[in-house]
Design a protein around this motif. Sequence first.
Motif, mmCIF file in Angstrom:
data_model
loop_
_atom_site.group_PDB
_atom_site.id
_atom_site.type_symbol
_atom_site.label_atom_id
_atom_site.label_comp_id
_atom_site.label_asym_id
_atom_site.label_seq_id
_atom_site.Cartn_x
_atom_site.Cartn_y
_atom_site.Cartn_z
ATOM 1 N N HIS A 237 13.104 5.540 -8.933
ATOM 2 C CA HIS A 237 12.542 6.196 -7.746
ATOM 3 C C HIS A 237 11.416 7.169 -8.067
ATOM 4 C CE1 HIS A 237 14.871 9.775 -8.798
ATOM 5 N NE2 HIS A 237 15.847 8.931 -9.088
ATOM 6 N N LYS A 238 11.007 7.264 -9.332
ATOM 7 C CA LYS A 238 9.956 8.214 -9.722
ATOM 8 C C LYS A 238 8.698 8.089 -8.854
ATOM 9 C CE LYS A 238 6.579 8.859 -13.371
ATOM 10 N NZ LYS A 238 6.097 8.381 -14.646
ATOM 11 N N TRP A 239 8.250 6.888 -8.594
ATOM 12 C CA TRP A 239 7.004 6.677 -7.858
ATOM 13 C C TRP A 239 7.172 6.815 -6.348
ATOM 14 C CZ3 TRP A 239 2.297 6.779 -9.807
ATOM 15 C CH2 TRP A 239 2.171 6.623 -11.193
ATOM 16 N N HIS A 240 8.413 6.882 -5.873
ATOM 17 C CA HIS A 240 8.645 6.927 -4.425
ATOM 18 C C HIS A 240 8.024 8.159 -3.776
ATOM 19 C CE1 HIS A 240 10.411 5.932 -0.637
ATOM 20 N NE2 HIS A 240 11.159 7.008 -0.620
ATOM 21 N N VAL A 241 7.874 9.249 -4.504
ATOM 22 C CA VAL A 241 7.319 10.482 -3.939
ATOM 23 C C VAL A 241 5.797 10.555 -4.075
ATOM 24 C CG1 VAL A 241 9.447 11.767 -4.306
ATOM 25 C CG2 VAL A 241 7.689 11.767 -6.077
ATOM 26 N N ALA A 242 5.190 9.631 -4.822
ATOM 27 C CA ALA A 242 3.744 9.681 -5.050
ATOM 28 C C ALA A 242 2.989 9.228 -3.802
ATOM 29 C CB ALA A 242 3.367 8.792 -6.229
ATOM 30 N N THR A 243 1.968 9.975 -3.448
ATOM 31 C CA THR A 243 1.125 9.612 -2.309
ATOM 32 C C THR A 243 -0.236 9.079 -2.762
ATOM 33 O OG1 THR A 243 0.279 11.868 -2.133
ATOM 34 C CG2 THR A 243 2.223 11.304 -0.801
ATOM 35 N N HIS A 244 -0.603 9.357 -4.006
ATOM 36 C CA HIS A 244 -1.855 8.894 -4.589
ATOM 37 C C HIS A 244 -1.615 8.548 -6.053
ATOM 38 C CE1 HIS A 244 -3.348 11.095 -1.106
ATOM 39 N NE2 HIS A 244 -4.423 10.333 -1.192
ATOM 40 N N ALA A 245 -2.475 7.703 -6.592
ATOM 41 C CA ALA A 245 -2.413 7.364 -8.018
ATOM 42 C C ALA A 245 -3.787 6.911 -8.459
ATOM 43 C CB ALA A 245 -1.393 6.264 -8.269
ATOM 44 N N LEU B 60 -7.288 0.316 -15.322
ATOM 45 C CA LEU B 60 -7.987 -0.953 -15.142
ATOM 46 C C LEU B 60 -7.990 -1.760 -16.436
ATOM 47 C CD1 LEU B 60 -10.925 0.491 -13.014
ATOM 48 C CD2 LEU B 60 -8.785 -0.554 -12.209
ATOM 49 N N GLY B 61 -8.383 -3.024 -16.342
ATOM 50 C CA GLY B 61 -8.358 -3.927 -17.484
ATOM 51 C C GLY B 61 -9.173 -3.469 -18.672
ATOM 52 N N ASP B 62 -10.244 -2.707 -18.424
ATOM 53 C CA ASP B 62 -11.075 -2.233 -19.526
ATOM 54 C C ASP B 62 -10.595 -0.889 -20.073
ATOM 55 O OD1 ASP B 62 -11.814 -0.410 -17.559
ATOM 56 O OD2 ASP B 62 -13.924 -1.012 -17.511
ATOM 57 N N GLY B 63 -9.441 -0.406 -19.581
ATOM 58 C CA GLY B 63 -8.881 0.855 -20.045
ATOM 59 C C GLY B 63 -9.328 2.064 -19.251
ATOM 60 N N SER B 64 -10.325 1.895 -18.397
ATOM 61 C CA SER B 64 -10.780 3.014 -17.576
ATOM 62 C C SER B 64 -9.803 3.242 -16.424
ATOM 63 C CB SER B 64 -12.192 2.748 -17.035
ATOM 64 O OG SER B 64 -12.173 1.666 -16.121
ATOM 65 N N LEU B 65 -9.990 4.354 -15.735
ATOM 66 C CA LEU B 65 -9.132 4.689 -14.600
ATOM 67 C C LEU B 65 -9.923 4.608 -13.305
ATOM 68 C CD1 LEU B 65 -7.258 7.824 -16.002
ATOM 69 C CD2 LEU B 65 -6.476 5.449 -15.963
ATOM 70 N N SER B 66 -9.264 4.139 -12.273
ATOM 71 C CA SER B 66 -9.880 4.114 -10.952
ATOM 72 C C SER B 66 -9.936 5.530 -10.390
ATOM 73 C CB SER B 66 -9.047 3.241 -9.999
ATOM 74 O OG SER B 66 -7.846 3.918 -9.643
ATOM 75 N N PRO B 67 -10.740 5.736 -9.372
ATOM 76 C CA PRO B 67 -10.627 6.994 -8.638
ATOM 77 C C PRO B 67 -9.239 7.047 -7.992
ATOM 78 C CG PRO B 67 -12.590 5.759 -7.979
ATOM 79 C CD PRO B 67 -11.770 4.862 -8.851
ATOM 80 N N PRO B 68 -8.779 8.211 -7.564
ATOM 81 C CA PRO B 68 -7.490 8.277 -6.873
ATOM 82 C C PRO B 68 -7.479 7.371 -5.640
ATOM 83 C CG PRO B 68 -8.207 10.472 -7.488
ATOM 84 C CD PRO B 68 -9.375 9.546 -7.745
ATOM 85 N N ILE B 69 -6.380 6.643 -5.480
ATOM 86 C CA ILE B 69 -6.193 5.775 -4.317
ATOM 87 C C ILE B 69 -4.906 6.179 -3.614
ATOM 88 C CG2 ILE B 69 -7.451 3.806 -5.280
ATOM 89 C CD1 ILE B 69 -4.605 2.608 -5.866
#
Length: 108
Positions: free
Chosen positions: A29-37, A41-50
């Motif tokens: 249930h760890k992710w159940h409280v998350a509203t954004h993440a 990505l495949g190249d190791g970079s991170l997306s902006p918050p979604i």
Amino acid sequence: MPGSLDTPVLSFRAPVFDRGRNTTVRRGHKWHVATHARLQLGDGSLSPPIELHTELKRFSALTDADLRFEHDPACRTVAGLLRVLQGLYPGFSAEEEVTLCHFDCDGR
């Protein structure tokens, strides 16, 4: 919206996403409280918050319809998801709770 430093990162074994709605299933249930993440990505970079929309369910209550937007094609059936989760988490049981994390993506 949370800042990038305090936004949790969703990591993926298979970081391939379809354009539009995607789902990933996480143990517990760890992710159940998350509203954004941020997505790793495949190249190791991170997306902006979604934005995330989550559901907490017992694995045994999942249906293939719940998994129709699963980002990983190997996990779009209950049987396929069970195989993948048991490979990632030895001892994973169909009686455990899982969190379905739904998000929109531009298809990267």
